[in-house]
Design a protein around this motif. Structure first.
Motif, PDB file in Angstrom:
ATOM      1  N   ILE A   6       0.842  -1.200   0.000  1.00  0.00           N
ATOM      2  CA  ILE A   6       0.000   0.000   0.000  1.00  0.00           C
ATOM      3  C   ILE A   6       0.876   1.248   0.000  1.00  0.00           C
ATOM      4  O   ILE A   6       0.624   2.198  -0.739  1.00  0.00           O
ATOM      5  CB  ILE A   6      -0.972  -0.014   1.202  1.00  0.00           C
ATOM      6  CG1 ILE A   6      -1.997  -1.136   1.011  1.00  0.00           C
ATOM      7  CG2 ILE A   6      -1.656   1.327   1.368  1.00  0.00           C
ATOM      8  CD1 ILE A   6      -2.876  -1.366   2.216  1.00  0.00           C
ATOM      9  N   LEU A   7       1.920   1.250   0.814  1.00  0.00           N
ATOM     10  CA  LEU A   7       2.837   2.382   0.869  1.00  0.00           C
ATOM     11  C   LEU A   7       3.524   2.587  -0.476  1.00  0.00           C
ATOM     12  O   LEU A   7       3.649   3.721  -0.961  1.00  0.00           O
ATOM     13  CB  LEU A   7       3.871   2.167   1.971  1.00  0.00           C
ATOM     14  CG  LEU A   7       4.890   3.280   2.142  1.00  0.00           C
ATOM     15  CD1 LEU A   7       4.214   4.580   2.535  1.00  0.00           C
ATOM     16  CD2 LEU A   7       5.931   2.887   3.171  1.00  0.00           C
ATOM     17  N   LEU A   8       3.938   1.537  -1.109  1.00  0.00           N
ATOM     18  CA  LEU A   8       4.577   1.622  -2.420  1.00  0.00           C
ATOM     19  C   LEU A   8       3.613   2.190  -3.459  1.00  0.00           C
ATOM     20  O   LEU A   8       3.990   3.054  -4.258  1.00  0.00           O
ATOM     21  CB  LEU A   8       5.077   0.247  -2.857  1.00  0.00           C
ATOM     22  CG  LEU A   8       5.776   0.189  -4.207  1.00  0.00           C
ATOM     23  CD1 LEU A   8       7.059   1.001  -4.176  1.00  0.00           C
ATOM     24  CD2 LEU A   8       6.071  -1.252  -4.588  1.00  0.00           C
ATOM     25  N   ALA A   9       2.371   1.743  -3.448  1.00  0.00           N
ATOM     26  CA  ALA A   9       1.377   2.240  -4.400  1.00  0.00           C
ATOM     27  C   ALA A   9       1.102   3.728  -4.187  1.00  0.00           C
ATOM     28  O   ALA A   9       1.004   4.503  -5.141  1.00  0.00           O
ATOM     29  CB  ALA A   9       0.087   1.439  -4.271  1.00  0.00           C
ATOM     30  N   VAL A  10       1.004   4.150  -2.930  1.00  0.00           N
ATOM     31  CA  VAL A  10       0.761   5.563  -2.630  1.00  0.00           C
ATOM     32  C   VAL A  10       1.934   6.422  -3.088  1.00  0.00           C
ATOM     33  O   VAL A  10       1.744   7.487  -3.683  1.00  0.00           O
ATOM     34  CB  VAL A  10       0.481   5.750  -1.122  1.00  0.00           C
ATOM     35  CG1 VAL A  10       0.513   7.218  -0.743  1.00  0.00           C
ATOM     36  CG2 VAL A  10      -0.848   5.136  -0.744  1.00  0.00           C
TER      37      VAL A  10
END
Length: 40
Positions: A6-10
């Motif tokens: 999720i952090l990578l996508a954001v």
């Protein structure tokens, strides 16, 4: 693992924005109708 994805996508989506003011496309000599563009 899920939090990391999720952090990578954001972070990837946040890097897509253009910096600076919005300008009409093309060279300045070809802009027939100059107008202001929204900054959002």
């Amino acid at each position: 693992m899920r939090t990391a994805l999720i952090l990578l996508a954001v972070l990837m989506l946040a890097a897509c924005g253009k910096r600076g003011p919005i300008n009409p496309p093309g060279p300045a000599s070809d802009i027939t109708y100059p107008r202001s563009y929204p900054a959002y």
